[in-house]
Design a protein around this motif. Sequence first.
Motif, PDB file in Angstrom:
ATOM      1  N   TYR A   1     -32.973 -21.166  32.789  1.00 54.55           N
ATOM      2  CA  TYR A   1     -32.804 -20.687  34.150  1.00 54.55           C
ATOM      3  C   TYR A   1     -33.012 -19.183  34.179  1.00 54.55           C
ATOM      4  CZ  TYR A   1     -30.793 -25.296  34.851  1.00 54.55           C
ATOM      5  OH  TYR A   1     -30.624 -26.654  34.899  1.00 54.55           O
TER       6      TYR A   1
ATOM      7  N   ILE B   1     -36.439 -22.833  35.467  1.00 58.62           N
ATOM      8  CA  ILE B   1     -35.960 -23.281  36.764  1.00 58.62           C
ATOM      9  C   ILE B   1     -35.272 -22.106  37.454  1.00 58.62           C
ATOM     10  CG2 ILE B   1     -34.539 -24.983  37.981  1.00 58.62           C
ATOM     11  CD1 ILE B   1     -36.828 -26.183  36.312  1.00 58.62           C
TER      12      ILE B   1
ATOM     13  N   LEU C   1     -30.774 -22.147  42.027  1.00 60.40           N
ATOM     14  CA  LEU C   1     -30.471 -23.572  42.143  1.00 60.40           C
ATOM     15  C   LEU C   1     -29.266 -23.928  41.286  1.00 60.40           C
ATOM     16  CD1 LEU C   1     -33.948 -25.373  42.110  1.00 60.40           C
ATOM     17  CD2 LEU C   1     -32.392 -25.106  44.042  1.00 60.40           C
ATOM     18  N   ASP C   2     -29.239 -23.383  40.069  1.00 58.36           N
ATOM     19  CA  ASP C   2     -28.133 -23.662  39.158  1.00 58.36           C
ATOM     20  C   ASP C   2     -26.837 -23.052  39.671  1.00 58.36           C
ATOM     21  OD1 ASP C   2     -27.038 -24.673  36.686  1.00 58.36           O
ATOM     22  OD2 ASP C   2     -27.050 -22.616  35.939  1.00 58.36           O
TER      23      ASP C   2
ATOM     24  N   GLU D   1     -28.075 -29.787  42.335  1.00 61.00           N
ATOM     25  CA  GLU D   1     -28.189 -30.444  41.032  1.00 61.00           C
ATOM     26  C   GLU D   1     -29.320 -31.469  41.049  1.00 61.00           C
ATOM     27  OE1 GLU D   1     -24.422 -32.101  40.085  1.00 61.00           O
ATOM     28  OE2 GLU D   1     -23.403 -30.175  39.899  1.00 61.00           O
TER      29      GLU D   1
ATOM     30  N   ILE E   1     -32.653 -29.716  41.064  1.00 61.37           N
ATOM     31  CA  ILE E   1     -33.012 -29.270  39.718  1.00 61.37           C
ATOM     32  C   ILE E   1     -33.710 -30.389  38.969  1.00 61.37           C
ATOM     33  CG2 ILE E   1     -32.053 -28.660  37.455  1.00 61.37           C
ATOM     34  CD1 ILE E   1     -29.942 -27.005  38.959  1.00 61.37           C
TER      35      ILE E   1
ATOM     36  N   THR F   1     -37.196 -30.740  40.287  1.00 63.96           N
ATOM     37  CA  THR F   1     -38.038 -29.638  39.837  1.00 63.96           C
ATOM     38  C   THR F   1     -38.428 -29.814  38.372  1.00 63.96           C
ATOM     39  OG1 THR F   1     -36.961 -28.141  41.415  1.00 63.96           O
ATOM     40  CG2 THR F   1     -38.185 -27.129  39.612  1.00 63.96           C
TER      41      THR F   1
END
Length: 234
Positions: free
Chosen positions: A59, A82, A86-87, A95, A98, A101
């Motif tokens: 990330y 990523i 988002l995280d 979640e 993710i 993605t």
Amino acid sequence: MKSYRAKSGPFAERPYYTDADIENICTDEMRKLELYPTTPSPVRIDRFIEKRFSVTPEYDELPDGILGLTRFGANGVQGIVIARELDEEGTLTAERRIRTTMAHEAGHGLLHAHLFLTATREKSLFGDFTDPKVPKVLCRDMPGSAARPGYDGRWWEYQANRTIGPLLMPRPLVQLALEPLLERAGSLGGYTLQAPRREEAIRMLATTFQVNPAVARIRLEELYPVADTAQLRL
């Protein structure tokens, strides 16, 4: 898989994959790595990336609108990143996004790694995030994704989106999950999913495979189009 001379984009050639090609590629790769679930359940997509490409998803801060990126080298995928936001969001929706993605980025690795050996006009596709000399795909919410249906000509993104369903919701497992909602039709042993049960089916698939409802809706439409009154394809 066939290839044609590309009329647009950064690659000299454009591979052509049928829906069956992509389904088979994704299924075969998961089975080889012993990551194909035995019952309808979430696919371990992060573990798939680790075992298939020998990289661990990481990330990082990415440019606005970029959900993920895949870096490529002479030996294929060198890294998958990523968006950190988002995280950090920490919601169920994030979640699941993710996971989607990651599946999209894995799709680039499965379908497009060979193209980077001859890629041209790199800036038009790869951008200049971190090291501009390292080939990479910067991936946004694309037309053809759950967020933005449609197609805008970026075929490499469209193809990567097409791997999301087969990687996260394999066709046979979707059909097993839907069995309680199906009705037998005709004398040939086929089954149908009645229109009033479609929303229930979408919720079931979203929960079973840990994807957002929009992604489940797209997969259901792929396997059982609304306008198709024929039996569910087995």
